[in-house]
Design a protein around this motif. Sequence first.
Motif, PDB file in Angstrom:
ATOM      1  N   VAL A  77       0.845  -1.211   0.000  1.00  0.00           N
ATOM      2  CA  VAL A  77       0.000   0.000   0.000  1.00  0.00           C
ATOM      3  C   VAL A  77       0.871   1.248   0.000  1.00  0.00           C
ATOM      4  O   VAL A  77       0.601   2.217  -0.740  1.00  0.00           O
ATOM      5  N   ALA A  78       1.925   1.262   0.796  1.00  0.00           N
ATOM      6  CA  ALA A  78       2.809   2.428   0.846  1.00  0.00           C
ATOM      7  C   ALA A  78       3.458   2.680  -0.511  1.00  0.00           C
ATOM      8  O   ALA A  78       3.545   3.833  -0.971  1.00  0.00           O
ATOM      9  N   CYS A  79       3.897   1.625  -1.172  1.00  0.00           N
ATOM     10  CA  CYS A  79       4.496   1.777  -2.508  1.00  0.00           C
ATOM     11  C   CYS A  79       3.474   2.313  -3.507  1.00  0.00           C
ATOM     12  O   CYS A  79       3.777   3.204  -4.312  1.00  0.00           O
ATOM     13  N   ALA A  80       2.252   1.767  -3.448  1.00  0.00           N
ATOM     14  CA  ALA A  80       1.214   2.204  -4.382  1.00  0.00           C
ATOM     15  C   ALA A  80       0.831   3.661  -4.138  1.00  0.00           C
ATOM     16  O   ALA A  80       0.595   4.418  -5.091  1.00  0.00           O
ATOM     17  N   VAL A  81       0.765   4.070  -2.882  1.00  0.00           N
ATOM     18  CA  VAL A  81       0.465   5.472  -2.562  1.00  0.00           C
ATOM     19  C   VAL A  81       1.552   6.377  -3.116  1.00  0.00           C
ATOM     20  O   VAL A  81       1.280   7.440  -3.696  1.00  0.00           O
ATOM     21  N   GLY A  82       2.820   5.978  -2.947  1.00  0.00           N
ATOM     22  CA  GLY A  82       3.926   6.768  -3.474  1.00  0.00           C
ATOM     23  C   GLY A  82       3.871   6.916  -4.984  1.00  0.00           C
ATOM     24  O   GLY A  82       4.050   8.020  -5.523  1.00  0.00           O
ATOM     25  N   VAL A  83       3.602   5.803  -5.674  1.00  0.00           N
ATOM     26  CA  VAL A  83       3.495   5.853  -7.142  1.00  0.00           C
ATOM     27  C   VAL A  83       2.326   6.735  -7.557  1.00  0.00           C
ATOM     28  O   VAL A  83       2.430   7.540  -8.490  1.00  0.00           O
ATOM     29  N   ASP A  84       1.203   6.609  -6.855  1.00  0.00           N
ATOM     30  CA  ASP A  84       0.026   7.407  -7.179  1.00  0.00           C
ATOM     31  C   ASP A  84       0.317   8.899  -7.051  1.00  0.00           C
ATOM     32  O   ASP A  84      -0.151   9.709  -7.860  1.00  0.00           O
ATOM     33  N   ARG A  85       1.061   9.280  -6.039  1.00  0.00           N
ATOM     34  CA  ARG A  85       1.389  10.698  -5.843  1.00  0.00           C
ATOM     35  C   ARG A  85       2.292  11.209  -6.960  1.00  0.00           C
ATOM     36  O   ARG A  85       2.143  12.351  -7.416  1.00  0.00           O
ATOM     37  N   ALA A  89       1.024  14.135 -10.274  1.00  0.00           N
ATOM     38  CA  ALA A  89       1.674  15.388 -10.657  1.00  0.00           C
ATOM     39  C   ALA A  89       1.795  15.545 -12.169  1.00  0.00           C
ATOM     40  O   ALA A  89       2.144  16.622 -12.660  1.00  0.00           O
ATOM     41  N   LEU A  90       1.505  14.477 -12.926  1.00  0.00           N
ATOM     42  CA  LEU A  90       1.572  14.555 -14.387  1.00  0.00           C
ATOM     43  C   LEU A  90       0.364  15.313 -14.937  1.00  0.00           C
ATOM     44  O   LEU A  90      -0.645  15.477 -14.248  1.00  0.00           O
ATOM     45  N   PRO A  91       0.443  15.776 -16.187  1.00  0.00           N
ATOM     46  CA  PRO A  91      -0.715  16.451 -16.787  1.00  0.00           C
ATOM     47  C   PRO A  91      -1.934  15.540 -16.842  1.00  0.00           C
ATOM     48  O   PRO A  91      -1.808  14.326 -17.046  1.00  0.00           O
ATOM     49  N   ILE A  92      -3.105  16.134 -16.647  1.00  0.00           N
ATOM     50  CA  ILE A  92      -4.345  15.363 -16.706  1.00  0.00           C
ATOM     51  C   ILE A  92      -4.468  14.716 -18.078  1.00  0.00           C
ATOM     52  O   ILE A  92      -4.202  15.302 -19.101  1.00  0.00           O
ATOM     53  N   LEU A 103      -1.513   0.055 -13.309  1.00  0.00           N
ATOM     54  CA  LEU A 103      -2.565  -0.811 -12.781  1.00  0.00           C
ATOM     55  C   LEU A 103      -2.594  -2.170 -13.458  1.00  0.00           C
ATOM     56  O   LEU A 103      -2.976  -3.162 -12.849  1.00  0.00           O
ATOM     57  N   LYS A 104      -2.175  -2.245 -14.708  1.00  0.00           N
ATOM     58  CA  LYS A 104      -2.305  -3.461 -15.504  1.00  0.00           C
ATOM     59  C   LYS A 104      -1.863  -4.748 -14.805  1.00  0.00           C
ATOM     60  O   LYS A 104      -2.570  -5.758 -14.859  1.00  0.00           O
ATOM     61  N   LEU A 180      -5.078   2.781  -6.903  1.00  0.00           N
ATOM     62  CA  LEU A 180      -3.963   1.841  -6.986  1.00  0.00           C
ATOM     63  C   LEU A 180      -3.689   1.133  -5.659  1.00  0.00           C
ATOM     64  O   LEU A 180      -3.450  -0.084  -5.651  1.00  0.00           O
ATOM     65  N   PRO A 181      -3.688   1.848  -4.514  1.00  0.00           N
ATOM     66  CA  PRO A 181      -3.448   1.145  -3.253  1.00  0.00           C
ATOM     67  C   PRO A 181      -4.458   0.023  -3.010  1.00  0.00           C
ATOM     68  O   PRO A 181      -4.090  -1.059  -2.553  1.00  0.00           O
TER      69      PRO A 181
END
Length: 202
Positions: A77-85, A89-92, A103-104, A180-181
């Motif tokens: 969960v911690a890794c997924a939260v980090g990746v999600d953050r 920050a990328l463009p919508i 996610l794949k 993702l988490p």
Amino acid sequence: MTGRRRPAPWSAPERALALGTAFAVDVLFGEPPAAAHPTVAMGRLLAAGRARRRGPDAATAFTDGLVTLCAGASTVVACAVGVDRVLAALPIGVRALARGAVLKPALACRALTEAGVAVEQALRADDLVGAREALARHLVSRATASLRADEVAGAAIASLAENLNDAIVAPALAYAIAGLPGAFAYRFVNTADAMFGYRTPE
């Protein structure tokens, strides 16, 4: 008050686009290499935890398994939260596609379909030995050497039905609820069930 700008929250359309992207990547490319597959890494983490078991009695096995499960799930969960953050920050639009690619590995539509087709093709060719081998290799963990053709077909159908949930419906639902988490926490718990959820010495 000034400070670092927080990433915009994930909207429902972006979540849907990411999920659709994940399914598209899965259908087009299948599974990533084992060395880069998160589920394989989860399996290794769980195996390492099982190897450190302190004793064979049920209470110790339960405690050690629970510690391994909680520690591993927290790490995932911690890794997924980090990746999600990072992705937020990328463009919508771009971030939704990137999130879908990440996610794949939590989904396995193509692999599940190919597993079922392998058994079906062997049965249609009257290759019972090949059908048994395909069933054991891809879908079930029990002995298949003595199964009749109808039993092979029945076992394949039952396993496909179960794995439809495990590999597609449940991770997609977990993603829809918790991003993702949620998807990767589900994948970790599901992998733990496949490795720990048997009344055997292991």
